[in-house]
Design an enzyme around this catalytic site. Structure first.
Site, short mmCIF file in Angstrom:
data_model
loop_
_atom_site.label_atom_id
_atom_site.label_comp_id
_atom_site.label_asym_id
_atom_site.label_seq_id
_atom_site.Cartn_x
_atom_site.Cartn_y
_atom_site.Cartn_z
N LYS A 126 0.85 -1.20 0.00
CA LYS A 126 0.00 0.00 0.00
C LYS A 126 0.88 1.25 0.00
CE LYS A 126 -1.88 2.85 2.77
NZ LYS A 126 -1.82 4.07 1.95
N GLY A 135 -4.73 3.88 -1.66
CA GLY A 135 -5.82 4.36 -0.81
C GLY A 135 -5.27 5.00 0.45
N GLY A 146 -4.74 5.60 4.69
CA GLY A 146 -4.22 4.77 5.78
C GLY A 146 -5.31 4.03 6.53
N GLU A 201 9.69 0.87 10.70
CA GLU A 201 10.74 1.87 10.56
C GLU A 201 10.06 3.21 10.75
OE1 GLU A 201 12.62 4.67 9.43
OE2 GLU A 201 12.93 3.91 7.40
N CYS A 258 13.35 10.37 7.58
CA CYS A 258 13.22 9.93 8.97
C CYS A 258 14.56 10.03 9.69
CB CYS A 258 12.64 8.52 9.05
SG CYS A 258 13.39 7.43 7.87
N GLU A 284 9.25 15.07 15.85
CA GLU A 284 9.78 15.07 14.49
C GLU A 284 9.01 16.08 13.65
OE1 GLU A 284 9.02 11.48 12.21
OE2 GLU A 284 11.06 11.59 11.44
#
Ligand code: ADP
Length: 505
Positions: A199, A229, A231, A273, A307, A408
């Site tokens: 996805k 699509g 989440g 991750e 990230c 973050e």
């Protein structure tokens, strides 16, 4: 503003035209779901729009997958596994992976343009993404035949430990490196012998769909399925599906926690991750020009949407003034503008939501008395007003427990702290919930090793940043994740062992 855009006229007239023409050339023919080797509409028939963040114009209508589509895709994946893919031995899979790598390479320019249109990243960086996507497939093609198992024998038994694929896995991809993250997941999953339901992120679904078109003739039907699509509509059912035996997720820590909970319902294996808030530690011996370049790349690469971005700078007092001055000068010289142009250093963020999110952190930092050495807002430039741009920003003077330091931001924002006592500095460097990465800049190898060991994170660069080589495991400590990508360990995350104990009595 301090940064310069590509010329104003160019932005107002030529940029939308350039983007339209490029989109006409590279948008995939199919923007529907890819299930069982067919491009099909979503069960509901609904679509959503993906937008070009440089122009805020529509790029394409994409199928809006939901649970019914996830169910179809999982069924197709098991069917492919049972009838065909489980019969491919490691040599067969190696050939498939190498062919995928060559196909990606042959379409580098087109895929890079597609990624730049969908995500906003500079074309030079998108090109690096595509090349390293191909390398992922080559790396796992290289190690797949070494996957040999173990034996343990004694007088009474002959024990074999073999590995088996999970069968069908679910893979959820973020929007910051769309094709590269898809490749980080697809390559090891296929190498280990699994079929997959992938996805892509709703902001950037196009490169995964184009990859599906490109590999349609290489991979047997149903081995790779792509369900586009949102989440909550397509991602969540994948994480809860009882027939999905492993879920691999890259995205925010908040969603990662949700994925973990949902996967627990069926005791589904996971790798995560997640986010980061990585420190870069500067010792007093550094070459200021070199350190400036590294720091700038650490935070501004991919518009800060990494990230592992180095987003907290700990600079030794002795070099702080010179280094911060050089960083500001470097930012002043950056070209912010059309990411399709090679000269552009910083493109737009991926979406208006992400711009708003970054600006909220900047407002909070301003209210808390943060000193903005440069940046702090959208660029004050009419030529950039249609796009999702945020200025590269340096902030000093925030308390380390401020929300903009702890969380973050995922944008081009660097928070600066000066230090003179190593222990105090390291305590702050580790005082976050995250532990994905870190950077150390010094030519003193003893100091470098000490700091690298003291930083609580899964990946430390000494005198470089963002250099991710296949073979060196990447993944987080603390709330930055579970599991490792990019290495032989990753194969272990996509297979399970079976012990066969044969009695010799
Ligand atoms: P960001 O916050 O940076 O947008 P997310 O973590 O929300 O990143 O998204 C990363 C990926 O996870 C996307 O593909 C997104 O659609 C997906 N996702 C978001 N929410 C969920 C969820 N509840 N379950 C599974 N996947 C999700």
């Amino acid at each position: 503003m301090s940064s310069q855009s590509n010329s104003a006229d160019d932005h107002l007239t030529e940029v939308p035209e350039r983007h339209r023409e490029t989109a006409d050339a590279v948008i995939p023919e199919h923007t529907s779901l890819y299930i069982g080797g067919e491009f099909i509409d979503s069960d509901s028939g609904e679509t959503f729009t993906t937008t070009d963040p440089t122009t805020n114009q529509k790029l394409a209508s994409v199928a809006r997958g939901t649970e019914a589509d996830v169910n179809r895709a999982v069924e197709a994946a098991w069917d492919a596994f049972d009838t065909e893919w489980s019969g491919y031995d490691s040599g067969d899979r190696q050939r498939v992976l190498l062919e995928i790598a060559d196909t990606i390479d042959a379409h580098t320019e087109e895929l890079a343009q597609l990624e730049t249109l969908d995500n906003g990243k500079p074309i030079t960086e998108a090109t690096i993404d595509i090349r390293s996507s191909a390398e992922q497939f080559r790396y796992f093609a290289g190690i797949v035949r070494e996957n040999s198992g173990e034996t343990m024998t004694d007088d009474t038994r002959y024990g074999q430990v073999i590995t088996e694929p999970y069968g069908v896995v679910g893979q959820i991809i973020p929007w910051n490196f769309p094709l590269m993250m898809a490749s980080w997941k697809l390559a090891p999953a296929l190498a280990a012998g699994n079929c997959t339901v992938l996805k892509p992120a709703e902001q950037t679904p196009l490169s995964a769909l184009r990859l599906a078109e490109l590999i349609d003739d290489i991979v047997p039907d149903g081995v790779v399925n792509v369900v586009t699509g949102f989440g909550d509509e397509a991602g969540e059912p994948l994480t809860r599906h009882p027939d999905v035996r492993k879920v691999a997720f890259t995205g925010s820590t908040a969603v990662g926690k949700q994925v973990m909970k949902n996967a627990a319902e069926n005791v589904t294996d996971i790798t995560l991750e997640l986010g980061g808030k990585s420190p870069i530690v500067i010792f007093p011996d550094v070459d200021v020009a070199k350190a400036t370049q590294l720091i700038s790349a650490a935070i501004f690469y991919n518009t800060g949407e990494c990230c592992e971005a180095g987003s907290r700078l700990f600079v030794h007092e002795d070099v702080a003034d010179g280094l911060l001055g050089a960083l500001v000068d470097g930012i002043d010289a950056m070209t912010i503008g059309d990411p399709l142009l090679e000269e552009t250093d910083l493109g737009p963020k991926v979406s208006t939501e992400q711009v708003d999110r970054t600006l909220e952190y900047l407002d909070a930092a301003r209210e808390a008395g943060g000193e903005f050495l440069v940046g702090g807002d959208r660029p004050d430039d009419a030529a950039l007003s249609d796009g999702c741009y945020v200025e590269p920003t340096l902030i000093e003077g925030l308390d380390h427990d401020h929300v903009a330091v702890q969380e973050e931001i995922f944008g081009p924002v660097l928070e600066v702290f000066r230090w003179d006592d190593y222990e105090t500095m390291m305590e702050l460097a580790n005082d976050v919930d995250y532990g994905l990465a870190g950077g150390v800049i010094t030519d003193d190898i003893t100091q470098a090793n000490r700091a690298a060991r003291d930083i609580q994170a899964g990946y430390i660069w000494i005198n470089s940043y963002h250099d991710l080589a296949p073979g060196l495991p990447f993944g987080g400590h603390k709330q930055s994740g579970i599991g490792r990508e990019l290495s032989a360990d990753t194969l272990d995350h996509y297979q399970q062992t079976k012990t066969i104990n044969l009695s010799l009595r």
